[in-house]
Design an enzyme around this catalytic site. Structure first.
Site, PDB file in Angstrom:
ATOM      1  N   GLU A  48      -6.994  -8.673   2.008  1.00 45.89           N
ATOM      2  CA  GLU A  48      -7.756  -7.562   1.444  1.00 45.89           C
ATOM      3  C   GLU A  48      -8.035  -7.715  -0.052  1.00 45.89           C
ATOM      4  OE1 GLU A  48      -5.811  -3.895   2.554  1.00 45.89           O
ATOM      5  OE2 GLU A  48      -6.677  -3.971   4.565  1.00 45.89           O
ATOM      6  N   GLU A  50      -4.542  -6.279  11.646  1.00 48.01           N
ATOM      7  CA  GLU A  50      -3.876  -4.980  11.726  1.00 48.01           C
ATOM      8  C   GLU A  50      -4.731  -4.083  12.606  1.00 48.01           C
ATOM      9  OE1 GLU A  50      -2.228  -4.808   7.085  1.00 48.01           O
ATOM     10  OE2 GLU A  50      -3.456  -3.178   7.879  1.00 48.01           O
TER      11      GLU A  50
END
Length: 549
Positions: free
Chosen positions: A173, A273
């Site tokens: 990220e 995720e």
């Protein structure tokens, strides 16, 4: 999607160590998982689906003002805690997982007990190579430097002896909006160099990036990270996806657009995720969709988030006050059922799968994707940086200050502001991922970059000894030339025979802490004025005098 925790509770179990002896163990080492085309395969040529969970206790969370989510400022390495692994592995087996993801590891610690317990349970690992704060690519001032490369390669070496390595994430990220896409070339360069190193050592492990699920910039980013050639593309793409929320989710409303967007990605993809908590307890209805067609046309499973409790409301177990007893939640039990019924199709088989065809990288940016430079940062070369420090720079960072990121970052800002006022550029230590331009010393660690700015200032002040002081954070290098032509010649010698891209090697002894920080404005030319920089340094107790009047 970060909402309140559901206070679910279920069975409390304490599995003593003696029960582990009863658990079935594989007859031989876990087979290596490889990629062919868009899919993962085991050594029998069958498709491999990641059926996993995130496995790491949460560190202290700090806010991020640079477009990122709240992130940990520290960590505890779960793979170094043998007793905890012995406690948790039976529960991971109850979940039916074959993979765990670990976000931060300390490469100086012993991981053998945990890794063996996991291997005996048939569980692979995906290891993130970055560390909180100063051990990762900084989205606000990205760079790809020797200290980061050495950190990553040391971790790869540390885990290379284990049979249950599936992949290494070079970043997680980093890009969180269109502005931070400027970091994309540095992520791609990190993947390139780590891949080359793993290949040179014949290690197991795919090289991956885990992306947040953005809007307009997400698809161009993932296309960019997988463009060009096998050498510069990631092997695997992870997507942190929370679009499917309980009974409100469906393939058409939650996954269809994502699945279509990944149709042209030439490498395997998975959900690094998943597990929305807008509806609790979580029923994991998305698992059935993720492990069946049409999602399996482009995805190879995913990792539920998260085994341990998280401050934002995630987690599937709680621990007793002495950390010996595990209490599972309804979320946990529901995931057991969902994973038990999840078996992806073995189609295509490895023999019939097509090899990846990598598209050409874009030549210009779009309005939604700021960065699309095909020019990547060079491979960091520690031998060059060491040569510059010992032979070319007449004023260098003091040994005691080299490993203090806050000192290096503040002094980089301050000295670049001084040089900017004198008309001297810090561009040689800076870089621009959008333009694809990288300063000559931009790949060096922060201490070497600071030695460059120290030396430039020292020379500009006619070698005044007090101009190489900076409150004892600098020292004069008597082995370096003191005139600019001599310095330039010595620098050229350090770069003699160097190529921009090569297969890297380990620079030093194992360390889990980088030797410096990128700084808040690495390589800027006077972005902070001298007075504000002095204020920062004074607060740190760094400056009593720069040079004598």
């Amino acid at each position: 999607m970060k909402l309140a925790m559901h206070a679910a509770s279920a069975a409390t179990l304490l599995l003593p160590a003696t029960l582990l002896a009863l658990l079935p163990a594989p007859a031989s080492a876990l087979p290596r998982i490889t990629a062919k085309g868009k899919y993962l395969y085991n050594e029998s040529g069958e498709r491999f689906y990641i059926k996993g969970i995130a496995y790491q206790e949460e560190g202290n969370i700090v806010s991020d003002d640079n477009g990122g989510f709240p992130e940990p400022s520290d960590y505890t390495d779960p793979l170094s805690m043998g007793d905890a692994c012995e406690r948790d592995v039976p529960f991971l087996q109850r979940l039916g997982v074959n993979t765990i993801r670990v976000y931060s590891v300390n490469n100086a610690l012993d991981h053998s007990r945990c890794m063996q317990l996991l291997e005996d349970a048939g569980i692979y690992t995906i290891i993130d190579l970055s560390l909180p704060l100063n051990g990762s690519i900084d989205r606000s001032a990205p760079s790809w430097t020797t200290n980061l490369l050495d950190l990553y390669l040391t971790t790869v070496d540390t885990f290379s002896t284990y049979n249950n390595i599936l992949a290494y994430n070079v970043a997680n990220e980093v890009v969180t909006n269109s502005t931070t896409t400027v970091a994309s070339p540095y992520i791609k360069a990190a993947a390139r160099d780590v891949k080359a190193y793993i290949k040179s050592k014949n290690y197991a492990g795919l090289v991956s990036y885990a992306s947040t699920d953005g809007e307009r910039w997400r698809d161009p980013l993932l296309e960019y990270l997988s463009c060009g050639s096998e050498e510069v593309s990631v092997d695997l793409i992870g997507l942190n996806d929370y679009r499917w929320c309980g009974s409100a989710g469906s393939y058409s409303s939650s996954y269809e657009s994502t699945n279509q967007a990944f149709a042209d990605i030439p490498v395997p993809a998975y959900f690094s995720e998943f597990g929305c908590i807008e509806q609790t307890p979580r029923t994991w209805e998305e698992v059935a969709a993720l492990f069946s067609s049409p999602m399996t046309d482009n995805f190879s499973g995913g990792l539920a988030f998260s085994y341990f409790p998280q401050s934002q409301g995630y987690g599937m177990i709680t621990l007793s006050s002495n950390n010996n007893t595990v209490t599972t939640s309804t979320d946990f039990d529901n995931l057991v059922d969902a994973y038990a019924n999840a078996t992806g199709p073995n189609d295509p088989s490895e023999s019939s799968a097509s090899e990846s065809s990598y598209p050409a990288c874009p030549t210009s940016a779009t309005s939604d994707f700021v960065v699309a430079s095909r020019e990547l940062p060079p491979t960091p070369d520690q031998t060059v940086c060491d040569c510059l420090t010992t032979s070319a720079f007449p004023c260098v960072v003091a040994t005691a200050s080299r490993g203090i990121p806050s000192v290096l970052g503040s002094l980089l800002d301050y000295t670049c502001s001084l040089l900017g006022q004198a008309g001297v550029s810090c561009d040689p230590i800076g870089s621009d991922g959008a333009a694809g331009t990288y300063g000559r010393y931009s790949f060096c660690d922060p201490a070497t970059k600071l030695s460059y700015t120290f030396s430039q200032y020292y020379v500009s002040e006619d070698l005044n000894s007090q101009a190489c002081y900076f409150s004892d954070n600098a020292t004069i290098n008597r082995n370096a030339p003191t005139d600019q032509p001599g310095i330039t010649s010595a620098e050229d010698q350090c770069f003699s025979g160097v190529t921009p891209t090569f297969t890297p090697t380990r620079a030093g002894s194992p360390t889990s802490t980088p030797t410096g920080s990128n700084g808040n404005n690495d390589g800027n030319n006077g972005a902070l004025d001298a007075s504000s920089s002095l204020a920062v340094l004074a607060l740190c107790g760094l400056v009593t005098a720069v040079f004598a009047a």
